[in-house]
Scaffold this motif. Structure first.
Motif, PDB file in Angstrom:
ATOM      1  N   GLY A 187       0.557  -1.557   0.259  1.00  0.00           N
ATOM      2  CA  GLY A 187       0.155  -0.114  -0.437  1.00  0.00           C
ATOM      3  C   GLY A 187       1.138   1.167   0.525  1.00  0.00           C
ATOM      4  N   THR A 243       0.005   3.174  -3.395  1.00  0.00           N
ATOM      5  CA  THR A 243      -1.483   4.212  -3.541  1.00  0.00           C
ATOM      6  C   THR A 243      -1.092   5.062  -1.916  1.00  0.00           C
ATOM      7  OG1 THR A 243      -2.070   2.082  -3.578  1.00  0.00           O
ATOM      8  CG2 THR A 243      -3.792   3.487  -2.677  1.00  0.00           C
ATOM      9  N   VAL A 244      -0.488   5.210  -0.751  1.00  0.00           N
ATOM     10  CA  VAL A 244      -0.599   5.992  -0.386  1.00  0.00           C
ATOM     11  C   VAL A 244       0.013   7.398  -0.210  1.00  0.00           C
ATOM     12  CG1 VAL A 244      -0.046   6.392   2.414  1.00  0.00           C
ATOM     13  CG2 VAL A 244      -1.135   4.530   2.104  1.00  0.00           C
ATOM     14  N   THR A 263       2.760   1.501   6.556  1.00  0.00           N
ATOM     15  CA  THR A 263       1.249   1.288   6.293  1.00  0.00           C
ATOM     16  C   THR A 263       0.532  -0.108   6.947  1.00  0.00           C
ATOM     17  OG1 THR A 263       2.026   0.370   4.118  1.00  0.00           O
ATOM     18  CG2 THR A 263       0.594   1.987   4.217  1.00  0.00           C
ATOM     19  N   ASN A 323      -7.827  -0.829   0.592  1.00  0.00           N
ATOM     20  CA  ASN A 323      -8.020   0.424  -0.112  1.00  0.00           C
ATOM     21  C   ASN A 323      -8.306   1.464   1.094  1.00  0.00           C
ATOM     22  OD1 ASN A 323      -5.809   0.998  -2.497  1.00  0.00           O
ATOM     23  ND2 ASN A 323      -7.879   0.137  -3.726  1.00  0.00           N
ATOM     24  N   ASN A 337      -5.292   2.605   3.207  1.00  0.00           N
ATOM     25  CA  ASN A 337      -4.373   3.474   2.499  1.00  0.00           C
ATOM     26  C   ASN A 337      -4.912   4.624   2.645  1.00  0.00           C
ATOM     27  OD1 ASN A 337      -3.413   1.405   1.246  1.00  0.00           O
ATOM     28  ND2 ASN A 337      -3.735   0.757  -0.646  1.00  0.00           N
TER      29      ASN A 337
END
Lengths: 477, 261
Positions: free
Chosen positions: A59, A62-63, A134, A288, A291
């Motif tokens: 993640g 994405t983060v 994460t 997600n 995230n």
């Protein structure tokens, strides 16, 4: 020393400029040049007033992308390694690209995705203000060893001034930054002071089914007294809420807690230290949601207010290269990243797909081309990965591509998947033609991080097949 | 006749790299077998009875410490079982527990091992060794050829000691106990200790056949392995790749070690 730094900066900037002119941006070459010429480059380059680092097993990209997107939406100038690598050279490249000719930072904020294994090469030199982790899971055996080792690597390099933003539902990363260091829980810690820590989490969602059958759980015993932990809620693997029945050690409470989602209205309800708030939900998969919560907590800790976050979350979307869905007639066509060599990332993708409604076909192109460069990929990770989730009657077909297709096939047989549901080919691009499109509602293309182009080619071919079918049916009517 | 008993030690910590699936696969091949999981905070089954096979998989460095804390008090019983011919299979860094000492300079500790083998393990937390391994296992029977095994190792440790009198594999590619050795793992009676990790049984159907023959009473008909055809196909494909000189990723033993091995 300063002369050496300036020489490194200018040569690296010249390299970056040349690469941009050649339309070959996004490499870490300028950073490698800078570090080769001036090993202390990272400690001498100017930093923006705010530096946010994002690390963790799954993640982090994405983060980091969400954090960058939010700041950019709000008009901030951001330095980031989004287009480059997450190693020390990638960080150097991001900072030098942003810096002026004197080495001073021009951005207002730096957002740096950091590979966990590069912690010791970055944190001692770059003054990070906020560090997001994460989660920590088992990952590539050769590159990462095991989750406890990665926790040790990060913890022993942690900058004391950094405020940590940690996952309250992950008992491994939640132990980062404790007074005494990595061995504190086992009684072998040091005299080190602890970091300031904030936690985010996701409460059990309405109707959420606990995944108690994950093959791996990287923390099953109490880190203080070794008694088997009691999990009051298991989301998946070791993610959940745990307490030690012997000594009382337990998961930390979340300062930022996702209390609910409304997938139809695309809203995310959050309990924050300042009170409840509602934001646009970027994606309804639980990983997600984590995230988004990690990004939200970091941004709030960095000083953004609820109005700014509400505005930004309403405008941004997740990066498409990791997840893309479209409707082709009555069939949903989805491209989803499932990093090869990463058993947990693939398990999560398998679980998510299995829980989606309708009859599905899956294309599994999971060979790790990077690892396979030596001529034969290490496939041990297949046996840490929950292929059992694909043994689901609503998954009508599994099309397995790549030179390791027989290994995946054997793994799926051991997972109980009937052979009549599977086809295999050594050639990944051929998978598109092997998908049986009759009586299915969705096709998922799962691909590794190094095979995006192949996945796009498979998607194009499937789009063409689905379009041809639509045309044929339209003509028939 | 009692069913075969397969004991898995400490599955809550000795479970890295997919290794526990080795026992799952063995159980699929031997559906009548009883699989016993002895957890960290209970008495191992081998204290009360004689299992047919005892399995210990790879663990974290802290896991080694916890496992040793438990096993040290059972040292004599383990020695008795090894002498008695009980099958032991130890994969990854589990083998290190049976040596004399484990030294970890980065985290500044030394652990006393069971001392059943003259081995000393040194951990280098910033120098992980990754290697494919191609090696030959001598069944000990005069009428059968050695079995060729394929596998992977990935470890912080280098193990030192003399295993010339009892090794698991003679490596034809890749390294053995340490970077200077071509002799992999240890073997004494039916104790097989190897630093190969992951699903090594699933990767090597010929060795599973050997192991099952060892576990079954003499004279019992050979068994078909679970998913034998596809497992054999995957093995043969990997064997071809590992024997191909163009395939890289095999650490090489230094000349001194090669001479010794």
């Amino acid at each position: 020393m300063r002369i050496r730094f300036m020489l490194a900066l200018w040569l690296a900037k010249a390299c970056a400029c040349t690469l941009r002119l050649l339309k070959r941006g996004g490499t870490q070459l300028p950073g490698r040049i800078a570090l080769a010429l001036c090993p202390a480059f990272l400690s001498q380059i100017g930093l923006p007033p705010l530096v946010i680092a994002v690390t963790g097993t799954n993640g982090k990209t994405t983060v980091a992308n969400i954090v960058v997107d939010v700041y950019e939406h709000l008009g901030f100038r951001v330095a980031s390694n989004r287009q480059g690598s997450n190693l020390n050279a990638g960080v150097a490249a991001a900072l030098l690209t942003d810096a002026g000719l004197g080495g001073q930072a021009r951005a207002q904020v730096a957002v740096l995705e950091i590979d966990e294994r590069s912690s010791r090469l970055i944190y001692p030199f770059v003054a990070v203000d906020i560090l997001v982790c994460t989660n920590l899971f088992r990952d590539s055996v050769g590159r990462n060893g095991h989750a406890e080792y990665i926790a040790f690597l990060i913890d022993s390099a942690l900058p004391l001034q950094a405020r940590l933003v940690l996952n309250a539902d992950d008992l491994i990363s939640a132990q980062l930054g404790l007074p005494g260091g990595a061995g504190a829980a086992q009684g072998t810690g040091t005299a080190r002071a602890g970091n300031e820590r904030r936690f985010y989490g996701v409460a059990p969602l309405p109707g959420e089914v606990q995944r108690t059958d994950s093959l791996s759980r990287d923390i099953a015993i109490c880190p203080v007294c070794s008694t088997a932990l009691h999990y009051s809620f298991v989301r998946y693997h070791h993610i959940g809420r745990a307490v030690c029945p012997n000594c009382g050690f337990h998961s930390p409470e979340a300062d930022y807690l996702a209390t609910g989602i409304d997938p139809l209205a695309a809203t995310l309800s959050v309990q924050m230290p300042a009170g409840p708030a509602t934001f646009r939900l970027l994606n309804d998969s639980v990983f997600n949601i984590y995230n988004q919560m990690a990004a939200l907590a970091a941004l709030r800790e960095a000083g953004l207010d609820v109005e700014q976050l509400t505005s930004a979350f309403s405008a941004i979307k997740l990066t498409e290269s990791r997840y893309h869905a479209e409707e082709c007639g009555s069939v949903r066509l989805v491209m989803q990243l499932a990093k090869g060599q990463n058993a947990i990332a693939c398990s999560r993708a398998f679980d998510y797909i299995a829980q989606q409604p309708g009859r599905k076909a899956l294309v599994l192109n999971l060979d790790d081309h990077f690892d396979a460069q030596g001529g034969s990929e290490n496939i041990t990770w297949l046996y840490d990965c929950d292929y059992e989730y694909l043994n689901d009657p609503h998954i009508a077909q599994l099309v397995i591509g790549g030179v390791r297709s027989h290994d995946h096939y054997l793994r799926l047989r051991i997972a109980g998947v009937p052979p009549e549901r599977m086809v295999r080919t050594r050639h990944e691009r051929d998978t598109a033609d092997l998908v049986d499109l009759e009586n299915i509602d969705a096709v998922y293309i799962l691909y590794d991080v190094y095979t995006v182009d192949t996945a796009k080619a498979v998607r194009s071919r499937l789009q063409a097949r689905l379009q041809a079918r639509l045309t044929e049916r339209g003509g028939a009517q | 006749m009692r069913p075969l008993q397969l004991e898995m030690l400490y599955p809550e910590i000795a479970n890295l790299f997919g290794d526990t699936q080795n026992l799952r696969y063995l159980a699929l091949c031997l559906p009548e077998a009883e699989l016993v999981r002895s957890s960290l905070n209970e008495e191992p089954a081998f204290l009360r009875r004689r299992p047919d096979l005892i399995y210990l998989g790879p663990m974290t460095e802290n896991g080694q410490r916890l496992a040793l804390e438990r096993l040290l008090s059972h040292r004599e019983r383990i020695a008795e079982l090894i002498a008695d011919g009980t099958v032991f299979l130890c994969t990854g860094n589990a083998l290190e527990l049976f040596g004399e000492r484990i030294v970890n300079p980065v985290q500044d500790y030394e652990l006393e091992g069971l001392g059943l083998f003259s081995l000393r393990s040194e951990l280098a937390l910033f120098d992980r060794l990754n290697s494919k391994v191609l090696g030959r296992f001598d069944t000990g029977a005069s009428d059968s050829e050695p079995i060729t095994l394929v596998g992977f190792k990935s470890q912080f440790s280098q193990v030192y000691g003399d295993n010339t009198d009892g090794f698991f594999l003679r490596c034809t590619r890749g390294v053995g106990l340490n970077r200077s050795s071509a002799l992999e793992g240890v073997r004494r009676n039916n104790f097989f200790g190897t630093s190969l990790l992951g699903p090594m049984l699933i990767l090597n159907p010929p060795f599973v056949r050997y192991l099952i023959e060892l576990l079954l009473p003499t004279g019992e008909a050979p068994r078909h392995l679970a998913f034998e055809q596809v497992a054999q196909q995957a093995y043969e494909e990997r064997l071809r790749e590992f024997e191909d000189p163009r395939t890289s990723g095999f650490a090489s033993p230094s000349s001194a070690g090669a001479a010794r091995g």
